[in-house]
Design a protein around this motif. Structure first.
Motif, PDB file in Angstrom:
ATOM      1  N   ASN A 144       0.845  -1.357   0.406  1.00 37.18           N
ATOM      2  CA  ASN A 144      -0.051   0.114   0.068  1.00 37.18           C
ATOM      3  C   ASN A 144       0.364   1.320  -0.068  1.00 37.18           C
ATOM      4  N   MET A 145       0.618   2.387  -0.680  1.00 38.66           N
ATOM      5  CA  MET A 145       1.343   2.824  -1.057  1.00 38.66           C
ATOM      6  C   MET A 145       0.292   4.897  -0.471  1.00 38.66           C
ATOM      7  N   ALA A 146       1.224   5.693   1.151  1.00 39.99           N
ATOM      8  CA  ALA A 146       0.553   5.923   1.293  1.00 39.99           C
ATOM      9  C   ALA A 146      -0.359   7.208   0.637  1.00 39.99           C
ATOM     10  N   ARG A 200      -4.879  -0.901  -9.315  1.00 39.17           N
ATOM     11  CA  ARG A 200      -4.456  -2.001 -10.573  1.00 39.17           C
ATOM     12  C   ARG A 200      -2.733  -2.306  -9.820  1.00 39.17           C
ATOM     13  N   ARG A 201      -2.406  -1.249  -9.510  1.00 38.77           N
ATOM     14  CA  ARG A 201      -0.852  -1.289 -10.047  1.00 38.77           C
ATOM     15  C   ARG A 201      -0.670  -1.830  -8.458  1.00 38.77           C
ATOM     16  N   SER A 202      -1.101  -1.328  -7.704  1.00 33.33           N
ATOM     17  CA  SER A 202      -0.802  -1.485  -6.073  1.00 33.33           C
ATOM     18  C   SER A 202      -0.974  -3.403  -5.708  1.00 33.33           C
ATOM     19  N   GLN A 208       7.248   6.766   1.908  1.00 33.03           N
ATOM     20  CA  GLN A 208       7.230   7.749   1.100  1.00 33.03           C
ATOM     21  C   GLN A 208       8.181   7.055   0.382  1.00 33.03           C
ATOM     22  N   ALA A 209       8.206   8.071  -1.585  1.00 35.56           N
ATOM     23  CA  ALA A 209       7.797   7.017  -3.125  1.00 35.56           C
ATOM     24  C   ALA A 209       9.670   7.619  -3.748  1.00 35.56           C
ATOM     25  N   ASP A 210      10.581   6.464  -3.681  1.00 37.47           N
ATOM     26  CA  ASP A 210      11.124   7.890  -4.571  1.00 37.47           C
ATOM     27  C   ASP A 210      11.745   6.815  -5.812  1.00 37.47           C
ATOM     28  N   ALA A 211      11.198   5.903  -6.181  1.00 38.48           N
ATOM     29  CA  ALA A 211      11.167   4.632  -7.696  1.00 38.48           C
ATOM     30  C   ALA A 211      11.909   3.665  -7.007  1.00 38.48           C
ATOM     31  N   GLY A 212      11.153   2.437  -7.542  1.00 40.05           N
ATOM     32  CA  GLY A 212      12.272   0.948  -7.104  1.00 40.05           C
ATOM     33  C   GLY A 212      11.393   0.743  -4.951  1.00 40.05           C
ATOM     34  N   THR A 213      10.487   0.767  -5.848  1.00 36.95           N
ATOM     35  CA  THR A 213       9.251   0.740  -3.860  1.00 36.95           C
ATOM     36  C   THR A 213       8.721  -0.654  -4.262  1.00 36.95           C
ATOM     37  N   ARG A 214       8.484  -1.289  -5.424  1.00 38.08           N
ATOM     38  CA  ARG A 214       7.897  -2.904  -4.968  1.00 38.08           C
ATOM     39  C   ARG A 214       9.549  -3.135  -3.974  1.00 38.08           C
ATOM     40  N   ASN A 218      17.388   5.739 -10.113  1.00 39.14           N
ATOM     41  CA  ASN A 218      16.185   6.290  -9.204  1.00 39.14           C
ATOM     42  C   ASN A 218      14.959   7.178 -10.154  1.00 39.14           C
ATOM     43  N   LYS A 219      14.496   8.350  -8.884  1.00 43.02           N
ATOM     44  CA  LYS A 219      12.688   8.597  -9.818  1.00 43.02           C
ATOM     45  C   LYS A 219      13.118   9.230 -11.246  1.00 43.02           C
ATOM     46  N   ASP A 220      14.419   9.810 -11.738  1.00 43.90           N
ATOM     47  CA  ASP A 220      15.034  10.354 -13.295  1.00 43.90           C
ATOM     48  C   ASP A 220      14.963   9.123 -14.281  1.00 43.90           C
ATOM     49  N   GLU A 221      15.382   8.428 -13.461  1.00 44.78           N
ATOM     50  CA  GLU A 221      16.019   7.018 -14.509  1.00 44.78           C
ATOM     51  C   GLU A 221      14.420   6.198 -14.750  1.00 44.78           C
ATOM     52  N   ASP A 222      13.810   6.045 -13.605  1.00 47.76           N
ATOM     53  CA  ASP A 222      12.639   5.269 -13.614  1.00 47.76           C
ATOM     54  C   ASP A 222      11.573   5.978 -15.109  1.00 47.76           C
ATOM     55  N   ASN A 223      11.708   7.122 -14.307  1.00 49.84           N
ATOM     56  CA  ASN A 223      10.635   8.443 -15.189  1.00 49.84           C
ATOM     57  C   ASN A 223      11.020   8.251 -16.579  1.00 49.84           C
ATOM     58  N   ALA A 245      14.595   1.344 -19.893  1.00 44.12           N
ATOM     59  CA  ALA A 245      14.685   0.113 -19.314  1.00 44.12           C
ATOM     60  C   ALA A 245      14.422   0.459 -17.544  1.00 44.12           C
ATOM     61  N   ASP A 246      13.621  -0.533 -16.984  1.00 47.46           N
ATOM     62  CA  ASP A 246      13.103  -0.460 -16.099  1.00 47.46           C
ATOM     63  C   ASP A 246      13.265  -2.188 -15.608  1.00 47.46           C
ATOM     64  N   LEU A 247      13.813  -2.821 -14.468  1.00 41.09           N
ATOM     65  CA  LEU A 247      13.666  -4.693 -14.558  1.00 41.09           C
ATOM     66  C   LEU A 247      14.094  -4.448 -13.155  1.00 41.09           C
TER      67      LEU A 247
HETATM   68  P1  ADP Z   1       7.982   1.352  -8.361  1.00 36.39           P
HETATM   69  O1  ADP Z   1       8.022   1.518  -7.530  1.00 36.39           O
HETATM   70  O2  ADP Z   1       8.084  -0.264  -7.720  1.00 36.39           O
HETATM   71  O3  ADP Z   1       9.153   1.430  -9.053  1.00 36.39           O
HETATM   72  P2  ADP Z   1       6.807   2.104 -10.904  1.00 36.39           P
HETATM   73  O4  ADP Z   1       7.527   2.073 -11.515  1.00 36.39           O
HETATM   74  O5  ADP Z   1       5.370   2.060 -10.837  1.00 36.39           O
HETATM   75  O6  ADP Z   1       6.476   1.373  -9.337  1.00 36.39           O
HETATM   76  O7  ADP Z   1       7.108   3.363  -9.516  1.00 36.39           O
HETATM   77  C1  ADP Z   1       7.674   4.077  -9.790  1.00 36.39           C
HETATM   78  C2  ADP Z   1       7.189   5.780  -8.911  1.00 36.39           C
HETATM   79  O8  ADP Z   1       6.668   6.095  -9.632  1.00 36.39           O
HETATM   80  C3  ADP Z   1       7.127   5.274  -8.099  1.00 36.39           C
HETATM   81  O9  ADP Z   1       8.090   4.775  -7.025  1.00 36.39           O
HETATM   82  C4  ADP Z   1       6.333   6.937  -7.241  1.00 36.39           C
HETATM   83  O10 ADP Z   1       7.757   7.230  -6.433  1.00 36.39           O
HETATM   84  C5  ADP Z   1       5.902   6.677  -8.165  1.00 36.39           C
HETATM   85  N1  ADP Z   1       4.735   6.830  -8.144  1.00 36.39           N
HETATM   86  C6  ADP Z   1       3.354   5.196  -8.231  1.00 36.39           C
HETATM   87  N2  ADP Z   1       2.560   5.351  -8.480  1.00 36.39           N
HETATM   88  C7  ADP Z   1       2.598   6.991  -8.726  1.00 36.39           C
HETATM   89  C8  ADP Z   1       1.207   8.041  -7.776  1.00 36.39           C
HETATM   90  N3  ADP Z   1       0.138   7.489  -8.014  1.00 36.39           N
HETATM   91  N4  ADP Z   1       1.479   9.289  -7.747  1.00 36.39           N
HETATM   92  C9  ADP Z   1       2.912   9.832  -7.841  1.00 36.39           C
HETATM   93  N5  ADP Z   1       4.022   8.813  -7.881  1.00 36.39           N
HETATM   94  C10 ADP Z   1       3.100   7.490  -8.186  1.00 36.39           C
END
Ligand code: ADP
Length: 253
Positions: A76-78, A92-94, A127-133, A172-177, A181-183
């Protein structure tokens, strides 16, 4: 957040890391009094709490399995974990992340020891910053061990990907966005891969390089996970300070 012009400048990433570097990581096991096992993890800018309950009775009862425990995982994402408030509750994502994370951990749990019971894992992303799973899987694995759930071994996880045509560990967040590719990868101590997802495109050579980097990343995480459990048990057996009245001092009797 706007797209940076480059994600890699002179071989360094925007947060100063080289391609093989993980972000700073801090595990703390046994932080919640009311859970059977728990772990707080800071993984770069991610802040994650995992709590484990069980083995315990299954509700609803029709989910019981006669020869195994069932493992349930809720990611769960707060709503305050991201920049713009996230709508609370499952989406769906969670649901997808909960499923793949459960599968990543389930194979190491000795479920056959606890028929008709449930092992519940709750992962809260504060707190989410890419790679939460992957952060959730790492914390959940330590929380399972902290709960004393019998397991073959720990599971460690980290992401690897491609940014500016370079294979990089722990996006990191920029690389993820904005990367190519992301694995996310999870691996047990025997080198068996228990999670492998991929967004984007990699050639087969790039994929091999990425997998090898992720495996090295998982090995480093495994050491930190073990260390967190050792620290917890060292804390647990520390001598308790007792106030002993000095000889010859006054008593209350
Ligand atoms: P992961 O967190 O495993 O990398 P995703 O690739 O789906 O999963 O998400 C990447 C990042 O995008 C998350 O870590 C988070 O920082 C951001 N993110 C995900 N869902 C949301 C959302 N609903 N609103 C804002 N940012 C989000």
């Amino acid at each position: 957040m706007s797209k940076p012009e480059k994600l890699i400048v002179d071989g360094k990433r925007l947060d100063g890391r080289g391609p093989f570097d993980l972000r700073p990581i801090k595990f703390q096991a046994g932080v919640l009094k009311r859970a059977d096992g728990s772990c707080y993890l800071e993984f770069g800018g991610n802040k994650v709490m995992a709590a484990v309950y069980g083995p315990r009775e299954v509700h609803p009862r029709h989910l019981q399995q006669a020869s195994n425990a069932i493992v349930r995982y809720r990611y769960n994402m707060a709503s305050f974990s991201v920049e713009e408030r996230k709508r609370p509750g499952p989406d769906r994502r969670s649901i997808e992340i909960s499923k793949v994370s459960r599968e990543a951990l389930e194979s190491v749990v000795l479920k056959e020891l606890y028929p008709r019971s449930a092992i519940d894992i709750f992962v809260e992303i504060l707190q989410a910053d890419a790679g939460t799973r992957v952060a959730g899987i790492n914390a959940a694995s330590v929380a399972l061990a902290d709960a004393g759930i019998p397991m073959k071994c720990l599971v460690s996880a980290c992401a690897v990907g491609k940014a500016d045509d370079t294979i990089v560990l722990d996006l990191n967040k920029d690389e993820d966005n904005y990367g190519q590719a992301d694995l996310p990868i999870a691996m047990n101590q025997f080198g068996e891969i228990t999670l492998c997802q991929m967004d984007g495109h990699l050639t087969s050579d790039e994929f091999s390089t990425a997998m090898n980097m992720a495996i090295e990343g998982c090995k480093k995480l495994h050491e930190l996970q073990k260390q967190a459990l050792v620290e917890k048990y060292a804390r647990g057996v520390a001598p308790i300070a007792v106030d002993v009245p000095e000889a010859g001092g006054e008593t209350n009797e």
